[in-house]
Design an enzyme around this catalytic site. Structure first.
Site: not given
Ligand code: COA
Length: 310
Positions: A109, A237, A267
């Site tokens: 990215c 980004h 993204n």
């Molecule tokens: N819909 C509903 N629930 C979802 C879900 C979805 N699409 N995706 C995950 N969940 C659930 C999980 O299973 C988890 O459930 P649990 O608590 O029962 O285990 C809960 O939601 C929380 O998940 P978690 O992974 O802790 O969420 P988060 O707040 O960390 O958000 C991301 C997840 C991916 C949005 C976040 O971590 C993020 O943006 N990370 C950076 C990603 C990124 O930008 N990467 C590329 C960089 S270039």
């Protein structure tokens, strides 16, 4: 010293939209979860187009109206349909840019900023006066649409920049690059078998991005000698709106200083900063003298940041 400026920016987005409501029908998720956790409402999906098609369209948009023949083309991409022909060669062929250096660059990215940096230094040290940088990504090909934790994040799109030393008015003042390679397996995509589809250590990446964005803003301000009261915009980004909100809060910067369009496109990997820049430029958001901080981060774990004076 030679001055190099940003002459033009181009964009292309495929027409087909994938909304949160569409995703509700495909996986166990809700519009509310996606919107509150990421800020994304919809993304674009290239159904019948290749990654190089997207980059070509963005390049055409970037060059339209300019009677210029770039002397270099660098294509940032992690998602090209072929290894050969590599994307810059395909784009150059379609644009009739024959005989110039053309190559791809993959820094996930952060690829647009890395490509800008390479183009910038080739222009500084050589006789290249105009360079085209494209960033085309077709993330949908590498996304597992059964994995609700990742498929909600990504969209397809392309952007392009035209750099020129003949028109240095939106001058690139400084560029900074880096990689925390200890996190090299935090974001994985395009490998053999189980490593083909995108996956990541989401929380770790989130923390890295917020911390690094903050550091880069401070570092760019220092390098360019930014003074309190001078206007600046951050074009980050577009990975997650909550990241930008965290940085805004940590650094005491109003959220209005961040150019955000993630709600419409998700993204789009290395294309996203160019897409945000194009939209803001078209809206006449920037005034002469403003500073623009373009900040990329992602797989690698890489980062790249550029300061431009408008
Ligand atoms: N819909 C509903 N629930 C979802 C879900 C979805 N699409 N995706 C995950 N969940 C659930 C999980 O299973 C988890 O459930 P649990 O608590 O029962 O285990 C809960 O939601 C929380 O998940 P978690 O992974 O802790 O969420 P988060 O707040 O960390 O958000 C991301 C997840 C991916 C949005 C976040 O971590 C993020 O943006 N990370 C950076 C990603 C990124 O930008 N990467 C590329 C960089 S270039």
């Amino acid at each position: 010293m030679k001055k190099i400026g940003l002459l033009s920016v181009g964009a292309y987005l495929p027409e087909e939209k994938l909304t949160n409501t569409d995703l509700e029908k495909m996986i166990d998720t809700t519009d509310e979860w996606i919107t509150t956790r990421t800020g994304i409402q919809e993304r674009r999906i290239a159904k019948n187009m290749l990654c190089s098609d997207l980059a070509t369209r963005a390049a055409q948009d970037c060059l339209s109206g300019f009677h210029t023949h770039p002397k270099l083309i660098i294509s940032s991409t992690s998602t090209n349909e072929y290894r050969f022909p590599y994307q810059a060669s395909t784009v150059a062929n379609r644009l009739g840019l024959i005989g110039i250096p053309a190559f791809d660059l993959n820094a996930a990215c952060s690829g647009l900023i890395y490509s800008m940096a390479v183009a910038h230094s080739m222009m500084m040290t050589g006789n290249i006066t105009t360079a085209l940088v494209t960033a085309g990504e077709r993330m949908s090909y590498f996304v597992d649409y059964q994995d609700r934790t990742s498929c909600i994040l990504f969209g397809d799109g392309a952007s392009a920049l035209l750099l020129s030393s003949d028109h240095p008015e939106h001058e690139i003042l400084t560029i900074e690059l880096g990689t925390d390679a200890t996190g090299s397996d935090c974001i994985i995509m395009g490998g053999p078998e189980q490593d083909f589809y995108f996956r990541q250590a989401g929380k770790q990446v989130f923390k890295f991005a917020v911390q690094k964005m903050g550091e880069l803003i401070d570092s760019l301000k220092k390098k360019i000698g930014w003074k309190a009261g001078e206007r600046f915009f951050i074009l980050p980004h577009q990975a997650n709106k909550r990241m930008m909100e965290s940085v805004a809060k940590d650094k005491g910067i109003p959220l209005e200083n961040f150019v955000i369009n993630i709600e419409k496109y998700g993204n789009t990997s290395s294309a996203s900063i160019g897409l945000a820049l194009k939209e803001a430029w078209e809206k006449n958001l920037f005034q002469k003298g403003d500073y623009l901080f373009l900040i990329g981060f992602g797989g690698g774990l890489s980062w790249g940041a550029a300061a431009i004076r408008w």
